[in-house]
Structures are given as structure tokens and as C-alpha cells.
Design a protein around this motif. Structure first.
Motif, short mmCIF file in Angstrom:
data_model
loop_
_atom_site.label_atom_id
_atom_site.label_comp_id
_atom_site.label_asym_id
_atom_site.label_seq_id
_atom_site.Cartn_x
_atom_site.Cartn_y
_atom_site.Cartn_z
N SER A 126 -3.24 0.36 14.10
CA SER A 126 -3.00 -1.09 14.07
C SER A 126 -2.96 -1.48 12.41
O SER A 126 -3.79 -0.86 11.39
N GLY A 127 -2.26 -2.29 12.24
CA GLY A 127 -1.49 -2.74 11.01
C GLY A 127 -2.77 -3.43 10.27
O GLY A 127 -2.95 -3.45 9.10
N ALA A 128 -3.69 -4.13 11.02
CA ALA A 128 -4.85 -4.67 10.43
C ALA A 128 -5.58 -3.68 9.85
O ALA A 128 -6.26 -4.07 8.80
N VAL A 129 -5.94 -2.83 10.44
CA VAL A 129 -6.92 -1.52 10.15
C VAL A 129 -6.29 -0.87 8.72
O VAL A 129 -6.82 -0.51 7.71
N ARG A 130 -5.11 -0.67 8.87
CA ARG A 130 -4.14 0.05 7.86
C ARG A 130 -4.25 -0.53 6.59
O ARG A 130 -4.42 -0.02 5.28
N THR A 131 -4.07 -1.93 6.70
CA THR A 131 -3.83 -2.91 5.32
C THR A 131 -5.21 -3.42 4.90
O THR A 131 -5.08 -3.64 3.72
N THR A 132 -6.44 -3.56 5.69
CA THR A 132 -7.64 -3.89 5.15
C THR A 132 -8.43 -2.93 4.94
O THR A 132 -9.00 -3.16 3.83
N VAL A 144 0.92 -7.79 16.63
CA VAL A 144 0.57 -8.45 15.36
C VAL A 144 0.17 -7.52 14.24
O VAL A 144 0.65 -7.66 13.11
N GLY A 145 -0.47 -6.45 14.83
CA GLY A 145 -0.77 -5.52 13.77
C GLY A 145 0.37 -4.63 13.00
O GLY A 145 0.49 -4.64 11.91
N ALA A 146 1.42 -4.59 14.05
CA ALA A 146 2.87 -4.12 13.45
C ALA A 146 3.36 -5.08 12.30
O ALA A 146 3.85 -4.53 11.40
#
Length: 949
Positions: free
Chosen positions: A513-519, A553-555
Motif C-alpha cells: 500500500s502506498g500509504a504504508v510505504r510513504t508514511t 488510493v495507495g497506488a
């Protein structure tokens, strides 16, 4: 009597008492449900009888003395002062007679001839004592609650009524109606009396309720409150008085609440609700305990069954016959305690339940659960009783709890869902279902009270270590550990999870998930590149069938922060916001979608959707929803240049969740508060938030980057150039290492460039700002404008105007007022350096006005020198006796003149207002004539701010 609905009854009783000396004996029977005023009426009769000179004998039947022989008749005679006054030995003789009557009543063979003779002698002797009292004048015999009188007393009373028919005696009896309340033999004997009068009391109507209220409140308040008080009390006088007590005890009614001061009453404000408190609760219990045992049992059954109560279910639950239950229901309704088989107020039900012994209450709930399940009741109905028992009996009960929790979560009944899940967790065997229960409890704990998340994470971690936690629950555990800054544990769980579960699609999907990768970008370093799943691109998720909203959304978020602003990503985020309902499972997806819009500088749309979600979160309830949404709204307000609003939303977020419950997310809140107070020149407040305790892992998160950048802004504003530069460069180093080096997140290059300019490092500043400009993609108005402003500062006067005008145009698209002030200020300084003081003042005044509205005090002070002090003068209103030529302008002329006053060309004005250049020229010609000016520089700047001078 003050009760208007007792007027007729009281008139009849007064007539009986007034003519008692001339007429033979009269018997008056006052019947009615519990607490409907029988005792009050009897007391009034006693007072009136004594005032008229009658000899008054009073007694009250008590449930505890129902089997005590001669208890009631003894009260009548032994407590009569007149007995002792007429004969000093009379009291002793009466006492002996009463003892004989008690002895006779206790004989095993009361029908024998000898005992019958003794009983007749005692009754004749006691009646003679009454006859002797009647010789001195009319006699009033009053017995309240005669349904509880013992049988020997009733026999003596019946005998006396026969023997004293010709004497001036008034007998008034109070009889409570209800199941088993009457003595059938005594009632039959009463009906044979030739001068019997029966009065039937009922509950008060709305007018009678208003009459009681008038004794304590003024006319308007009594009239206004009467409907609600009558609805809650059913017209039961005892409950009406209890509600009045609770109403007055609820708080003093001051002058602002329309107190009239008339009489002794008080007025209430329109719309004030009637509070039911302890007096109401105690009165309900008093009514029930003064009644029959069967009625009390039915009331308890109603309290336990609640909406499921019916004659049939009550009969089965209480092991009573249907007729007894029906009589009990009628009695409760007649007393005003229930309406259509339910208590009139939830507090009444609570009072009855609390009055039950714990064992009895649990027993009734246990029987109710079995009974309702057998009758096919819906799972939530059965589950409430299972929860009340605190016991789960068999797999069927477990199924009921799980089904109820699922429905309750869907229907937003969070408290019921949590109660069902807690009980299910205690009795569910290890396995997939219990994993779901633990995960659901963790999600609900986050929503209701995030500070209590720790124990739930502990339970999930223990299940994972023991090897029975289902794969679908592992992301919940990882998410909680990350939020608390426990990154090593989260990485360990992720690594083991990918090995333990074949395929591990749930774990890999969460990590991708993009949210995990960026947070939490350092998670990759801990897990290892080999175990780190590759992210999906926005195009992949758009074209992949079945990809959920969270993945899309994550992407999009990952694409924006790793490769740059993408209009497709912003469109995708808004599509998700349009089609996704707020829930525990979608909160993370929706907040990530809002972040995408923020980083793409679509601040207006982000504010629109965030406000809508906040309204929904407020309606549904849950601090775990309201807090993160308020935090995001604070970020939006800050990027729009509204520092006061940013502070307000940020403090609201902190009020929903304690700092301990925020985990690493506290960094974003603190960053917003530091930046907002810095913009307003409130450096001490900003420094205070920097001293706040932060979680250990915060610097390794996206929230840590935001806080470091905010601290750098504060240092820069305070003139501490070197610490500020260190913070900005640290942000750049981390963002580069983590692969999220985009100015949309933190524009560290332009901030560092400004610090280099202060220390003479123009070449490094130029390099940094050009690098940042190259990273600004299409549609990234705010970040691009900020970069252009710094580029203009670096480039000098030659390119100043072009870059600043372009920056101002970009800022007008994205609504960042503070950055607009900085760009206008830079343009003013440029004009001032070139000797064009008029344009310098014009730009400074516009910037100063915007800064003042945004409460950016420091920026206001920086702008004053370039406006020659006229910024303040421009805001002074004209005197009342001065003419206001601007009032003569039409709306179209006002719009054109306002844009012209801020330096826009005729062509720019035509493009902005969608009119021709010729029309602009015509409008300006008329404006010059009406305002008596000859050039643009002389036009006022507040033409659209206020139409009145």
C-alpha cells in the motif's frame, strides 16, 4: 385540595362531613391505582373533619401486618386520645379486648361454638367502644390501604358498620385497585351497606398536571412543560411531583431564562427538556414496591425484555398465567408507569433493573435469551440478554454474538458491537473466528478510544506468536504497531507473516500500500528489499479488475510522493471519495485520498470532502474518526494560508484523542500548530509545541518530516538561520533516501535556498531552487508559485517581475493566502528598489490587507516599510460626514476598478472577467470620472471589500 381534577370528589366528601351530625352513618370507599392521590385525599378529609369538630380515628393497612390479627383495629382504638379522656380504664379494657381477639384468631379451630362466642363478644365490646366515642359527637373513621388490613380487623369493621348505621359516623376507606388487591368478602359486605358511596380516582390529565406545575413555576412555564411532564409521568401525581423536584434541582433558573418573578414560581426557557433524575427513579420504585408482588414481577419482566415484552413472553419468563400478567399490565398502565406495555422513560427501566439482585437479574436475562431464541427472535434481541448474563452457552450463542456484532457495526451501534465481541472473545476457541473477533475489537477500540488500543494489540501479538492468528488479522496488528512507533516489532511480524502464511497475500497487499510505504518508509529497511513487495502504479490499479479502493488510493499516493504530482492520481482520489462510505474499514483509504488531493494542490476539493466526512463522523460518533479528519482539515487550512483555522482544527483533533493515543500521528498535529503559530508571529506558542513529548519512532515517519520542516520554519522566522538550514537539509536527506523526494510533501529545497541567500550562498540557492522547479509538475500551483518566488529572489531584479507575476497567477488558483502575501511583498520590494514607489505601495497595501485578515502579524510588520505606512491608513473608514464616491459605482465598474487598482492590465482584467478590452476601457473611464482620479495608482484597493464608506 389543589388538584382541579379532584374538585367533584372533594365536594362530595365535604358534604358528607358537613351533614354528619344530622344523618346516619355513611361509608365512602375511595378506589384507585397506586400513587393516584388516595392517601392525600384521606389526609385532607382528616384535616377537614377535625376542623368541623368530628372525632377522627385513623389507621393504615400495612403489607407487613397483613397477617397480624387486629393490627388495623388496634390503630383505630389504641391511638384515640378520646378513649383515655372519657374513661381512664377504657384504654386498658380495649387492650384486653384486642388481646382476646388476637388469641381467638390464632385458635386452630375457629369455627367451634366457644370460639365463635368469644369472637362475637369481642366484636360487640369493641363496637361499644366506638359507640361511646360517637356519643360525644360525630365520629370519622378513616382507614387507608384497607386492602392490607388483617381479616379480624375487617370482621370487626364490618360488624361496627352494621351496628352503627343509625349513629353519626362517617367511615372513609382507601382501597388500592389491582390484581389480588381487594378482600372479596369484605368488598361484598360493603356493597350491602345502604349508604355506600364509591369514588374512583384515576391519574391526572394534562390540565391537572399543569395545575401541579403552577405551584412551582409560572403560568407560561407550567403550560409549556405540562405535555412533556404528563407524557413522562402518565399523570401519576407522585411522579409529577418527582419530575418537578428533578426539574428544580437540575439548576437555578436565572433571569436570562425568562424568570418572571411572579409569585414563587420560576420560568423556563422555551425548548428546555424535562430532566428525570433521582427523585423520578425513587418514585417509580416506590410505586412498584407499594403495589402487589405480581405487578412488581411484571414490571421487572418488562424491564428485562424491553421491546420484546408481550403477554405471552412475560408469562413464560415469569412463570405466571396469562391472566395475572394481563392484570399486571393493566395495573401498571392505570398507574401511569407504562404506556403500551413499555416504561415511559428509560430511567424507569434502568431503576427497575438496578433494583433487582444481581443473581435474579442474570437469571431473568438467561431465561429471556433461551426463550427468545426459541421463539425465533432476531440475533440482536437475543444477544443483549446474553451480554447481560456475561455467559456464553454453546456455539449457538457464539453465533448470535458474532452476527449481532456485525449488524451493530453496520448500524453504528458501536457499544453493542464491542460488548458482544468482548464476550465472544472470552468463550471462542482459538482459530479464524477468534482472530476476526480480536481484529474487530482493535478497530473499534481505535474508533472509540485509541488510547486503549494497547491491550488489543497485545492480544493480537500473543495470538500471532502462538501461531493461530488468521492471516487477514495480521495487517491490523502491523498497522497498530506502526502507529505506536514499534517499527522493529512490525517488521518482525511482517517478515514472519510472509513466511508463515502461504502466499501471504493479505500481508503483502498491506505492505504494498502506498500509504504504508510513504508514511513508514523505514519499514522497508527493516524488512529487507527481498521481502518488500513492489508497489502498483496508478495505471496498473485502474486497469486491474477487482482492485479495491484501498489499493487504488495507495497506488495514487505512492505515485504522487515518489514520482511527482499526477492529475490522474488526483482524479482517482476524488472518485474514491465520491463512492466510499465512511467506516472503520475505509477510514484509512479516505484519509489517504484526502492526502492525494492535498499534495496535488487541490485544496478546495480536499476541504470540501474533508468537511463532508467530518459531518458524517460527527453524526456517527467516534473520536477515532473525528480526530484524524480534523487533523487533515488543519493541514488543508494551513496550506490555504488560514493559520487561525489551522490552529482551531488542530486543537479540535487533540481534544478528540489524548496525546498518548495519537502515536506517531501526533507529529502531523504538532507540525501544523508550530507552522500556524509561526505564521502568526506567535513564536512562544510555537516553541511550546516543540517541547511536547513525541514518540521515539516519529523521526522515521512522514509525520516526522513535517515536524522537522515546521521547526525549520520557526527557526528561520526567529533569525536562527543555521538550525533552520540543518532542519531543511535533514528533510532533504531523508526524503531522498526514502524515495519520496517531492516538493508537494515538503518543499525543503526552496526553504534551504532562502537560508543560503541569508548567508551569501547565492549559487547553492540557485541550484536548489532550479532543482525544485524541475520537480513541479502540471497542476502543482502552490508549490510551483512558492518556488518561483524564491527563484525571483535568487535571480535578482532582471527576472524578478516575470517570475513573481507568474507566481501570483499560480497562487490565485490554489488559494494559499500566506504565500500570496509573500509573493506580493516580494513584488513590492522589487518596485521599491526600482524607484516605482506607487506600485510598491499598491502591492504592499494589497499584501498587508491579506496578511491582516490571515492574522499573520509578522508579515504585516514586514510589509509596512514598503507601503510608507499607508497600509494602515488605507483601512481607516471615512468619517461620517465625508462623501463616499465609490457608492456611485456599478457592480461591473467596481470589479474592473478593483482589479486595476492591484496592477492588472486591461487585457488581464478582460480575461479574468470574460469581457472585451474595449468594455474594460469604458468602465475605467467612468470610474475615473466618478472617483475624480486620473490614473490607476490613485484607485482605492478596498472597492470589493466593503460597499459602504
Amino acid at each position: 385540595m389543589s388538584l382541579v381534577e379532584r374538585v367533584d370528589e372533594w365536594a362530595l366528601l365535604e358534604d358528607v362531613l358537613a351533614n354528619s351530625a344530622e344523618r346516619p352513618s355513611r361509608v365512602v370507599l375511595i378506589r384507585g391505582p397506586v400513587a393516584t392521590g388516595k392517601s392525600e385525599l384521606l389526609n385532607s378529609v382528616a384535616d377537614e373533619a377535625e376542623a368541623r369538630g368530628l372525632t377522627v380515628l385513623k389507621a393504615t393497612g400495612l403489607r407487613a401486618e397483613r397477617t397480624t390479627p387486629m393490627a388495623v383495629f388496634g390503630q383505630l382504638l389504641l391511638h384515640a386520645d378520646q378513649v383515655a379522656e372519657q374513661d381512664t380504664g377504657a384504654t386498658a379494657r380495649v387492650a384486653r379486648l384486642l388481646d382476646d381477639a388476637k388469641f381467638t384468631a390464632m385458635l386452630r379451630d375457629p369455627d367451634s361454638e366457644r370460639e365463635e362466642h368469644v369472637r362475637a363478644h369481642v366484636m360487640r365490646s369493641l363496637t361499644m367502644a366506638l359507640r361511646a366515642l360517637a356519643r360525644g359527637g360525630p365520629l370519622a373513621v378513616l382507614v387507608d390501604d384497607v386492602q392490607y388490613a388483617d381479616i379480624p380487623s375487617l370482621q370487626c369493621l364490618q360488624y361496627a358498620m352494621r351496628e352503627l348505621r343509625a349513629k353519626p359516623v362517617v367511615i372513609v376507606l382507601g382501597l388500592r385497585t389491582g390484581p389480588h388487591a381487594e378482600r372479596p368478602m369484605f368488598s361484598a359486605e360493603l356493597l350491602r351497606h345502604p349508604r355506600l358511596t364509591q369514588l374512583r380516582l384515576t391519574t391526572l390529565g394534562e390540565s391537572g398536571t399543569a395545575e401541579l406545575l403552577r405551584a412551582h413555576l409560572d403560568e407560561a412555564a407550567a403550560h409549556g412543560l405540562a405535555p412533556d411532564v404528563h407524557r413522562l409521568s402518565g399523570g401519576n401525581p407522585l411522579l409529577v411531583r418527582a419530575l418537578i423536584h428533578d426539574l428544580l434541582a437540575h439548576g437555578p433558573l436565572d433571569h436570562d431564562q425568562r424568570a418572571t418573578g411572579s409569585g414563587t414560581g420560576n420560568a423556563l426557557p422555551t425548548g428546555r427538556t424535562v430532566p428525570a433524575g433521582d427523585a423520578y427513579r425513587q418514585s417509580v420504585l416506590s410505586c412498584l414496591h407499594r403495589g402487589e408482588d405480581a405487578v412488581l414481577a411484571v414490571a421487572r419482566g418488562i424491564a428485562v425484555l424491553d421491546d420484546a415484552a408481550s403477554e405471552a413472553t412475560l408469562a413464560d419468563l415469569l412463570d405466571l398465567d396469562r391472566e395475572t400478567v394481563a392484570r399486571g399490565l393493566r395495573t401498571l398502565a392505570a398507574a401511569g408507569l407504562t404506556d403500551e406495555g413499555a416504561f415511559r422513560h428509560p430511567l424507569a427501566r434502568t431503576a427497575v433493573l438496578d433494583d433487582l439482585a444481581r443473581e435474579d437479574r442474570i437469571g431473568l436475562h438467561r431465561r429471556a435469551a433461551v426463550l427468545l431464541r426459541r421463539h425465533g427472535a432476531e440475533p440482536p434481541v437475543v444477544a443483549r440478554h446474553i451480554v447481560a448474563t456475561g455467559e456464553v452457552e454453546g456455539a449457538e450463542s457464539l453465533d448470535v454474538l458474532w452476527e449481532t456484532a456485525t449488524r451493530a457495526r453496520r448500524d453504528e451501534d458501536v457499544s453493542l458491537a464491542i460488548a458482544c465481541l468482548h464476550l465472544a472473545d472470552e468463550s471462542c476457541p482459538r482459530g479464524e473466528r477468534r482472530s476476526e473477533i480480536l481484529a474487530e475489537l482493535a478497530r473499534l477500540a481505535w474508533r472509540v478510544r485509541p488510547s486503549t488500543l494497547g491491550p488489543h494489540l497485545g492480544a493480537l501479538r500473543a495470538a500471532f506468536d502462538e501461531g493461530w492468528l488468521a492471516e487477514q488479522a495480521v495487517p491490523v496488528l502491523i498497522s497498530g504497531l506502526l502507529w505506536q512507533g514499534r517499527f522493529d516489532e512490525a517488521a518482525e511480524v511482517a517478515r514472519k507473516g510472509q513466511v508463515a502464511y502461504e502466499g501471504a497475500s493479505a500481508v503483502s497487499g498491506y505492505l504494498a500500500s502506498g500509504a504504508v510505504r510513504t508514511t513508514y518508509p523505514t519499514l522497508r529497511e527493516r524488512i529487507g528489499a527481498d521481502n518488500w513487495p513492489a508497489p502498483h502504479s496508478t495505471w496498473d490499479v485502474l486497469t486491474t479488475p477487482g482492485c479495491d479502493a484501498r489499493g487504488r488510493v495507495g497506488a495514487a499516493l505512492n505515485a504522487v510522493l515518489s514520482r511527482g504530482v499526477d492529475p490522474h492520481a488526483a482524479d482517482l482520489a476524488e472518485t474514491v471519495l465520491q463512492g466510499t462510505r465512511l467506516s472503520d474499514a475505509t477510514l484509512e483509504t479516505l484519509t489517504a485520498a484526502l492526502s492525494v488531493l492535498i499534495y496535488c494542490d487541490r485544496l478546495g476539493r480536499a476541504a470540501h470532502w474533508c468537511d463532508a466526512l467530518l459531518r458524517e463522523a460527527t453524526r456517527l460518533g467516534g473520536p477515532g474518526w473525528q480526530a484524524p479528519l480534523s487533523a487533515i482539515r488543519a493541514t488543508i487550512a494551513l496550506r490555504q494560508g488560514s493559520a487561525p483555522d489551522a490552529v482551531r482544527y488542530a486543537l479540535t483533533a487533540l481534544s478528540w484523542i489524548s496525546p498518548q493515543g495519537w502515536g506517531v500521528g501526533i507529529g502531523s498535529i504538532l507540525a501544523t500548530l508550530v507552522s500556524a503559530h509561526t505564521a502568526m508571529g506567535q513564536y512562544e506558542q510555537a516553541m511550546a509545541y516543540l517541547d511536547h513529548h513525541i514518540p521515539e519512532g516519529l523521526p522515521e515517519t512522514r509525520y516526522g518530516l513535517e515536524l522537522s520542516y515546521a521547526r525549520g520554519q520557526l527557526y528561520a522566522a526567529m533569525g536562527r538561520v543555521r538550525p533552520a538550514l540543518d532542519d531543511f537539509l535533514t528533510c532533504g536527506e531523508l526524503m531522498t533516501r526514502w524515495g519520496i523526494d517531492q516538493p508537494a510533501l515538503v518543499p525543503w529545497r526552496s526553504a534551504a535556498a532562502e537560508m543560503h541567500l541569508r548567508t551569501g550562498g547565492e549559487a547553492e540557492a540557485d541550484r536548489l531552487v532550479r532543482e525544485q522547479l524541475a520537480k513541479c509538475g502540471p497542476g502543482q500551483s502552490r508549490t510551483r508559485a512558492q518556488t518561483l518566488r524564491v527563484l525571483a529572489e535568487v535571480s535578482g531584479l532582471r527576472r524578478h517581475h516575470h517570475a513573481l507575476h507568474e507566481a501570483i497567477e499560480e497562487l490565485e488558483k490554489c488559494e494559499d493566502r500566506l504565500e500570496l502575501v509573500r509573493a506580493l511583498g516580494a513584488l513590492s520590494r522589487s518596485h521599491h528598489a526600482l524607484g516605482d514607489l506607487g506600485q510598491a505601495r499598491m502591492m504592499a497595501r494589497r499584501a498587508w490587507r491579506i496578511a491582516r485578515d490571515a492574522r499573520a502579524e509578522t508579515l504585516c510588520e514586514q510589509l509596512l516599510p514598503y507601503g510608507d505606512g499607508e497600509a494602515g491608513a488605507a483601512e481607516r473608514p471615512a468619517r461620517g460626514d465625508e462623501a463616499c464616491p465609490a457608492e456611485e459605482l456599478t457592480d461591473a465598474e467596481r470589479r474592473v476598478a478593483s482589479l486595476a487598482s492591484f496592477g492588472h492590465s486591461n487585457r488581464e482584467i478582460a480575461r479574468k472577467l470574460f469581457i472585451t478590452v474595449s468594455t474594460v476601457e469604458q468602465h475605467l473611464t467612468r470610474v475615473y470620472r466618478k472617483l475624480n482620479v486620473s490614473r490607476r495608482k490613485d484607485l482605492p484597493h478596498d472597492l470589493l471589500a466593503d460597499t459602504a464608506c
